[in-house]
Design a protein around this motif. Structure first.
Motif, PDB file in Angstrom:
ATOM      1  N   ALA A   1     -36.074  -6.192 -15.766  1.00 49.23           N
ATOM      2  CA  ALA A   1     -36.592  -5.313 -16.708  1.00 49.23           C
ATOM      3  C   ALA A   1     -36.360  -5.511 -18.135  1.00 49.23           C
ATOM      4  O   ALA A   1     -36.848  -6.005 -19.110  1.00 49.23           O
TER       5      ALA A   1
ATOM      6  N   LYS B   1     -36.341  -9.547 -19.162  1.00 50.44           N
ATOM      7  CA  LYS B   1     -37.890  -9.914 -19.341  1.00 50.44           C
ATOM      8  C   LYS B   1     -38.028  -9.259 -20.882  1.00 50.44           C
ATOM      9  O   LYS B   1     -38.991 -10.134 -21.434  1.00 50.44           O
ATOM     10  N   THR B   2     -37.634  -8.169 -21.046  1.00 54.76           N
ATOM     11  CA  THR B   2     -38.036  -7.465 -22.346  1.00 54.76           C
ATOM     12  C   THR B   2     -37.431  -8.137 -23.401  1.00 54.76           C
ATOM     13  O   THR B   2     -38.083  -8.430 -24.466  1.00 54.76           O
TER      14      THR B   2
ATOM     15  N   LYS C   1     -39.296 -11.292 -23.912  1.00 56.78           N
ATOM     16  CA  LYS C   1     -40.819 -10.963 -24.661  1.00 56.78           C
ATOM     17  C   LYS C   1     -40.438 -10.902 -26.061  1.00 56.78           C
ATOM     18  O   LYS C   1     -41.232 -11.190 -26.832  1.00 56.78           O
TER      19      LYS C   1
ATOM     20  N   LEU D   1     -44.808  -5.207 -27.840  1.00 59.59           N
ATOM     21  CA  LEU D   1     -43.869  -5.334 -26.813  1.00 59.59           C
ATOM     22  C   LEU D   1     -43.838  -4.048 -26.113  1.00 59.59           C
ATOM     23  O   LEU D   1     -43.955  -4.160 -24.638  1.00 59.59           O
ATOM     24  N   SER D   2     -44.091  -2.872 -26.568  1.00 53.15           N
ATOM     25  CA  SER D   2     -44.396  -1.673 -25.640  1.00 53.15           C
ATOM     26  C   SER D   2     -45.679  -1.819 -24.699  1.00 53.15           C
ATOM     27  O   SER D   2     -45.713  -1.406 -23.570  1.00 53.15           O
TER      28      SER D   2
ATOM     29  N   TRP E   1     -47.118  -4.533 -23.799  1.00 54.06           N
ATOM     30  CA  TRP E   1     -46.661  -5.531 -22.761  1.00 54.06           C
ATOM     31  C   TRP E   1     -45.645  -5.106 -21.614  1.00 54.06           C
ATOM     32  O   TRP E   1     -46.023  -5.267 -20.314  1.00 54.06           O
ATOM     33  N   SER E   2     -44.843  -4.192 -21.875  1.00 56.08           N
ATOM     34  CA  SER E   2     -44.146  -3.538 -20.907  1.00 56.08           C
ATOM     35  C   SER E   2     -44.854  -2.463 -19.890  1.00 56.08           C
ATOM     36  O   SER E   2     -44.441  -2.637 -18.803  1.00 56.08           O
TER      37      SER E   2
ATOM     38  N   LEU F   1     -41.852   1.675 -22.488  1.00 56.48           N
ATOM     39  CA  LEU F   1     -40.744   1.389 -23.512  1.00 56.48           C
ATOM     40  C   LEU F   1     -41.251   1.923 -24.825  1.00 56.48           C
ATOM     41  O   LEU F   1     -42.190   1.955 -25.343  1.00 56.48           O
TER      42      LEU F   1
END
Length: 873
Positions: A630, A633-634, A637, A666-667, A669-670, A678
């Motif tokens: 996680a 990947k974050t 991204k 981003l959040s 996407w998470s 996130l």
DNA sequence: GCGGACTGCTTACCT
DNA sequence: ACAGGTAAGCAGTCCGCG
């Protein structure tokens, strides 16, 4: 806490009806002649096995009469264990021959390890000891069968599981039946919660509402008394042995929740008569005979539903018990019973706060490490701002008035440890009892892995699942498939990103809210779902491991931990801060929120710990592996969105000045691709990183400063240096922008310089120069090396002072063969300034180097002096 | 016999 | 008796060195 909203009385035979008369109105109204409250609602606080009655005994607390009602099982429940079906004839005969054998039953259970039903022989016994109580396994029932399950569960726990008893919850007694009383939560709250979990499976929602029911129910106030005793000692500074109890009990103090304070004192020939009146508000009673005094203590102990002590398990109650025996008080007149580890009461329950505060999880997560060791003085000082009275002489040499002052203070602060912050500790224990389904006493005496074990076992029984044997679990699931970074660890853990050194302005910290519990929920992790027996699931692999996870069934720990996690994050944490709610409700929500935190923080770790009965390395390993997946990947991204990541540790990333849109993206996407929330956890005006991981300084917009991992903050750092360090940190807290760094640097140089001069002139007090290091083992156990603090401890021992494991050793660095001297034996003159300066340099440079200051350059201001001083050495 | 490079032990911390 | 990862300082050891 006594006036409460409506209850619903759950009686299977009747419709739900609202329970009346719960509020304490006029005492004469609500008490019957026997002292029993009419229509009482009791809170279940304890469960035990009664050997004489051969039945479970529950203690029920009536918050109106403040009395304990004892209820014995009348449902014909018996101890049992499980064995294979069928048993061979010879095994059956062997079991039947056992004097404790009662009968066989055939039962069918679901075996989670193989995802199938199994037939089992239920061996019912007359008493729990017959199953596994003997010292030799040959004499136990469980030792007479080839394989047994659930044979090591304490009887009263077993009883709680089977009858689905809810610890800490309200009950009613009706015709000697124990009937749960259901709290009617607010309709709007239920709707609100429903909306929060509307996307979840029905199975999962059930868990949410079960917990909700448990945690929302009203809580009682607890009438209680704190006890402390003092014992005569012929040799000063030696604590009398509670198992021998050879010396007189010379005083006892009691402080109760009604506000009464009482001291019982034994008259002694060697002391002068007491002069003057007792301190105001204090009831002092003198006794000619020790036996009379002890009987009076017993009388008081038998009046209270809850007795609180500090180390009463090991000392106060144990001493009283053995002393009473020595004084030939008959067993049936002693209201205490002791086992090799615990001391408990016949009437009420005994809460030993020493055990509770010593619990590591409680220390770290409930009290944020506020106290530094587990002595009464330290814990009380840190939590309620009031410690023990300092002794001017050994206890046995105090005169009456000094003794009274000393002993009553101990009972006062012991009591206050349960009453501060709106009864926080009592509420914590109650909340943990409800969640773990353990009696209140067990919550305070057992560790977090036992809490989790117990709640999982209870759930197995509720679902009619066979509780797996740990041997079978280990054999079937195998070990780990990753290699740890640290030698000797069992599997690979979290990722720590190398920080970008320097001062960075406008930093946001994003993190996954309870990462590991989220992963356990989201990835369906549980001992029975990871490496499950289905071929079709083998394709559903866990990144970074050789494990797979089940697609067919929901994992039990995934459901339990996931639901607790969501309740904390979505409900209790926000509600604990919601100022629209009453302060008493907020305070209870805060307690729940904290209790959940303690349990959730351990929920992943237990699967990697061999002491946990559902120990399953692949589960712990998979959790950590998904965590790495996680965060990695974050970061990828983030980079692709043009966000610069400066640092990250396990579940967080520190990002440089980004737009709201970037963060939102981003959040989002998470949430979509990882299924995890996130969010922005903190925003710093600026952050300072060095090259070190787990080391940084972050300044909030309001000037508050977070210091993480830096030596200047560590416990062992000498106070003089901690202070200097803090002044530097405070200066940095005032820096608003890059332009102000230069002026701060000047100020910092001055701070460091003057501290250095003060050190050099030996103007610091001895205590300010002391390093304080915990000695985790007894002196003799240091075989491989002798660290400095142990050397100091050895010198103390040499000088006749006893030094025990667990003590914080204070020492000064000096110029002798050991290089150290214990504080007690040293003087300022002996301090080895060269070593102190070099330690000072190392500590401060962790910060100074980031803003481009050389420690030596500051000293260079006095090059000549430094030169001369070095020459002298 | 002494000092630097190294490893291992110990403690305290971070998440 | 929840977990692994990191930093720091010191103890002890090995090795080189006329």
């Amino acid at each position: 806490m006594k006036s409460l909203e409506s209850f619903i009385f759950l009686d299977e035979t009747k419709d739900k009806e609202t329970l009346e008369g719960f509020e304490r109105k006029d005492e004469t109204d609500t008490f019957s002649k026997k002292g029993k409250t009419q229509n009482a609602v009791y809170y279940l606080i304890s469960a035990e096995y009664d050997g004489q009655r051969r039945a479970a005994r529950l203690k029920l607390y009536d918050p109106i009469s403040d009395k304990i009602e004892v209820w014995y099982d009348n449902t014909d429940h018996h101890p049992y264990c499980l064995a294979p079906w069928p048993l061979s004839d010879s095994d059956r005969k062997n079991v039947e021959k056992h004097s404790g054998f009662k009968n066989f039953e055939k039962v069918t259970k679901y075996d989670p390890l193989f995802d199938r039903e199994v037939d089992l022989t239920k061996i019912v016994a007359k008493d729990p000891r017959s199953i596994g109580g003997s010292s030799s396994e040959n004499e136990n029932i469980r030792g007479k069968v080839p394989k047994s399950w659930e044979a090591r569960i304490k009887y009263y726990n077993c009883y709680i599981y089977d009858r689905q008893i809810q610890m800490g919850m309200p009950y009613k007694l009706l015709n000697d039946h124990l009937i749960p009383v259901k709290y009617q939560s607010l309709e709007e709250d239920r709707q609100r919660l429903k909306a929060l979990v509307k996307k979840e499976d029905p199975e999962y929602k059930e868990y949410i509402f079960k917990w909700f029911q448990l945690l929302e129910s009203p809580i009682p106030g607890f009438r209680r008394v704190a006890l402390d005793i003092e014992v005569y000692s012929p040799v000063s500074n030696r604590v009398p042995d509670p198992n021998e109890a050879e010396e007189k009990v010379i005083a006892a103090s009691l402080v109760n929740s009604d506000g009464q304070k009482k001291v019982l004192i034994l008259k002694r020939e060697e002391l002068d008569e007491e002069q003057g009146p007792a301190p105001a508000g204090l009831d002092v009673v003198f006794y000619d005979q020790e036996e009379k005094m002890i009987r009076e203590i017993f009388k008081i102990l038998s009046e209270f539903p809850i007795v609180v002590t500090y180390n009463g398990d090991e000392f106060d109650l144990r001493y009283l018990y053995n002393r009473a025996k020595n004084l030939k008080i008959p067993q049936d007149q002693i209201p205490i019973h002791i086992t090799h580890r615990y001391s408990s009461l016949n009437y009420g329950i005994h809460i030993d706060l020493y055990r509770f505060f010593f619990n590591r999880s409680i220390w770290i997560y409930a009290f944020s490490k506020k106290y530094t060791n587990n002595t009464l003085d330290n814990v009380a000082q840190s939590l309620i701002g009031k410690g023990k009275i300092e002794l001017t002489a050994p206890i046995s040499e105090l005169d009456y008035s000094e003794l009274i002052k000393y002993t009553i203070r101990d009972a006062e602060i012991t009591f206050q440890l349960t009453s501060f912050d709106d009864e926080l500790v009592m509420k914590l224990i109650l909340a943990l009892s409800r969640i773990s389904k353990l009696p209140l006493e067990d919550v305070t005496r057992q560790g977090v892995s036992r809490w989790i074990q117990n709640l999982m076992f209870a759930e197995h029984r509720r679902l009619n699942w066979l509780i797996p044997r740990s041997e079978d679990l280990s054999e079937l699931k195998g070990t780990s498939s990753t290699e740890s970074v640290i030698d000797g660890k069992k599997y690979r853990g979290a990722i720590v990103v190398d920080p970008k050194p320097g001062t960075h302005f406008n930093i946001s910290v994003l993190d996954f809210a309870s990462l590991y519990p989220s992963i356990i929920k989201q990835w369906n992790l549980s001992y029975e779902t990871v490496r499950c027996p289905h071929d079709e699931c083998k394709k559903q692999t866990i990144p970074g491991t050789s494990h797979w996870v089940c697609k067919r069934n929901k994992g039990i720990s995934s459901l339990l931990i996931g639901s607790l996690r969501d309740l904390r994050v979505k409900w209790y944490k926000p509600r604990s801060k919601n100022t629209n709610l009453s302060s008493s409700k907020r305070s209870w929500y805060n307690v729940i929120q904290q209790s959940l935190k303690v349990i959730l923080n351990a929920s992943y770790g237990v699967f990697g710990s061999s002491v946990f009965s559902l120990y399953c390395l692949p589960v712990a390993e998979s959790t950590a592996a998904v965590g790495r997946y996680a965060i990695t990947k974050t970061i990828d991204k983030a980079n692709s969105l043009g966000i610069e990541v400066l640092y990250g540790d396990t579940d967080s990333i520190f990002i440089k000045s980004s737009t709201k849109q970037q963060i939102n993206e981003l959040s989002k996407w998470s949430a979509n691709s990882l299924g995890m929330e996130l969010e922005v956890d903190k925003v710093y005006r600026y952050v300072m990183f060095s090259l070190r991981k787990k080391n940084y300084l972050g300044v909030y917009s309001d000037g508050r400063v977070d210091v993480k991992g830096l030596t200047g903050k560590k416990r062992h750092t000498p106070p003089f240096l901690k202070k200097t360090f803090q002044e530097v940190v405070d200066t940095l807290g005032e820096v608003m922008s890059q332009d102000e760094v230069e002026s701060a640097k000047r100020k910092i140089k001055n701070i460091v310089y003057s501290s250095y001069i003060k050190l050099k002139k030996r103007e610091y007090l001895l205590e300010e120069l002391a390093f304080k290091i915990m000695m985790n083992k007894p002196i003799e156990h240091y075989r491989k090396t002798t660290p400095q603090h142990v050397k100091a401890a050895m010198q103390l021992k040499e000088a006749g002072n006893e030094v025990k494991s667990g003590e914080l050793i204070s020492f000064i660095k000096v110029n002798n063969s050991d290089g150290v001297k214990p504080l007690q034996l040293a003087s300022v003159e002996e301090a080895d300034l060269k070593k102190y300066v070099s330690y000072m340099k190392a500590t401060l440079e962790q910060i100074l180097n980031v803003i481009g200051i050389e420690f030596d350059e500051i000293l260079g201001l006095t090059k000549l002096e430094t030169f001369l001083w070095n020459d002298e050495q």
